[in-house]
Write a protein that holds these residues in place. Sequence first.
Motif, PDB file in Angstrom:
ATOM      1  N   PHE A 243     -13.967 -17.833  34.533  1.00  8.24           N
ATOM      2  CA  PHE A 243     -13.548 -18.947  35.494  1.00  8.24           C
ATOM      3  C   PHE A 243     -14.002 -20.009  34.691  1.00  8.24           C
ATOM      4  CE2 PHE A 243     -15.122 -15.367  37.521  1.00  8.24           C
ATOM      5  CZ  PHE A 243     -14.203 -15.005  38.401  1.00  8.24           C
TER       6      PHE A 243
ATOM      7  N   ARG B 187     -14.074 -24.992  35.455  1.00  7.24           N
ATOM      8  CA  ARG B 187     -14.232 -25.896  36.346  1.00  7.24           C
ATOM      9  C   ARG B 187     -14.198 -27.240  35.741  1.00  7.24           C
ATOM     10  NH1 ARG B 187     -16.085 -27.755  40.648  1.00  7.24           N
ATOM     11  NH2 ARG B 187     -17.394 -29.689  40.777  1.00  7.24           N
TER      12      ARG B 187
ATOM     13  N   ILE C 253     -14.414 -23.281  41.580  1.00  2.23           N
ATOM     14  CA  ILE C 253     -14.031 -23.101  40.360  1.00  2.23           C
ATOM     15  C   ILE C 253     -12.488 -22.552  40.113  1.00  2.23           C
ATOM     16  CG2 ILE C 253     -15.949 -22.284  39.115  1.00  2.23           C
ATOM     17  CD1 ILE C 253     -15.933 -19.571  39.824  1.00  2.23           C
ATOM     18  N   THR C 254     -11.882 -22.019  38.762  1.00  5.06           N
ATOM     19  CA  THR C 254     -10.561 -21.779  38.982  1.00  5.06           C
ATOM     20  C   THR C 254     -10.456 -20.424  37.920  1.00  5.06           C
ATOM     21  OG1 THR C 254      -8.090 -22.590  38.329  1.00  5.06           O
ATOM     22  CG2 THR C 254      -9.760 -23.321  37.440  1.00  5.06           C
TER      23      THR C 254
ATOM     24  N   ALA D 167      -8.561 -26.329  35.295  1.00  4.26           N
ATOM     25  CA  ALA D 167      -9.306 -27.042  34.927  1.00  4.26           C
ATOM     26  C   ALA D 167     -10.108 -28.562  33.796  1.00  4.26           C
ATOM     27  CB  ALA D 167     -10.382 -25.565  34.703  1.00  4.26           C
TER      28      ALA D 167
ATOM     29  N   VAL E  65     -22.103 -22.016  35.054  1.00  4.94           N
ATOM     30  CA  VAL E  65     -21.226 -22.089  34.173  1.00  4.94           C
ATOM     31  C   VAL E  65     -21.168 -22.938  32.982  1.00  4.94           C
ATOM     32  CG1 VAL E  65     -20.106 -22.410  36.895  1.00  4.94           C
ATOM     33  CG2 VAL E  65     -21.381 -24.446  35.498  1.00  4.94           C
TER      34      VAL E  65
END
Length: 399
Positions: A43, A45, A107-108, A114, A246
Amino acid sequence: MKTKDDNILNDDCISISSLSEYTDAITSIRNNIIEDGKSETLFFRGQSNKSWDIRPSIFRDGLISVEHKIIQTATARVPQEFRECSSAFEELTKLQHYGLPTRLLDITMNPLVALYFACLPTSKVNDKEGNDVYPDGIVYICTGYEEHEKSYKAQILSEITKIGFDGNFTLKDLRTRLGVNKDIDPESFIKLIQDTIFVMPSYSNSRLIRQSGAFLISGAINVMTNEHDLWNSKVSKSVKNLNQEVDKKHIIIPQDSKEKLLDELDFFNINESTLFPELEHQMSHIKKVGARWVTTESPSFVKYESETNVSHPVSDNSTKKIDENEVTKIFLKFSIPKLYRPELLKIILDIQQYPDWNYKENTYNELIKNLKHVIKDFDKNKSKTLAEQIANKLISISK
């Protein structure tokens, strides 16, 4: 010549200045995960200021204390918008989409998305020397096992947002309100309500689809332990910084590389238009593209004036005075009885006291109304038509 090693700041932090360096860094991280035999999901961000903390919007400005009221008010205000939501988590994603503060953190799964957000312009900040500078951006990278939005954990953490905690609210009260199985032991329940999880949404809106969006959601529930009976421990909502969730790996985007990177991303069709389907974002992107097309400065407007106009200036709104003889001809043309002509003539002469009466809609309408009031005394059926015909004739000979 700059080597790949020159980009490495430490084991978890890399600085890049081109799209190729960025993709190399992401690929290296992915390969390490594969080599370790893990099946976790990557993931990302992106934040345009590397100094910002990672905190969902509801965890700011004391809003967590009224979280349930905010959500209840929003869903009650437009209930039709939430009737088709299949889960409490989907309600939260919809509220987040329309700008309401929630405990969701965007998030992506797409590293290019991002990077786009990390390269966006932002306000200046003070550096260590006290100078105003534009900050570097950052892309956080993390791995985790995702939950579906209808999973047990996702549902529990979503339902917590709708519950108000008073000063005497206990762990047992929360379990009851959430409808959790009574067989659960208190320590497992505490772990559940304090958990932070990655959630894959149902992609109920096109923005989530385009951005390959996902979310972090955190329970962030404080427990004031009752040593005699853990279930009677008081609980309260708290705020939480999600940096630890993260920031295991991150990539620095130097400020002076942002514009170049946005241009490279645009070449690969990663831009405001493709990531935000809403009309205002489409127009905003077109405006930015249009600015890039400009190659010369546009001249200022200069109105054309002929030699005649220069020598003998005439006002655009100049009005010819209509005398009684011309008005009489109009009366004859439209067969106005002599008895009513004096009163009509007075109306026409009075309206001409305004120098530009024939250019103004309100004076035109007033003229028709006054003419019609007199004409209806002798021809009620045609009063409106005759009034308009007389007024239009007057205007045509006054210009």
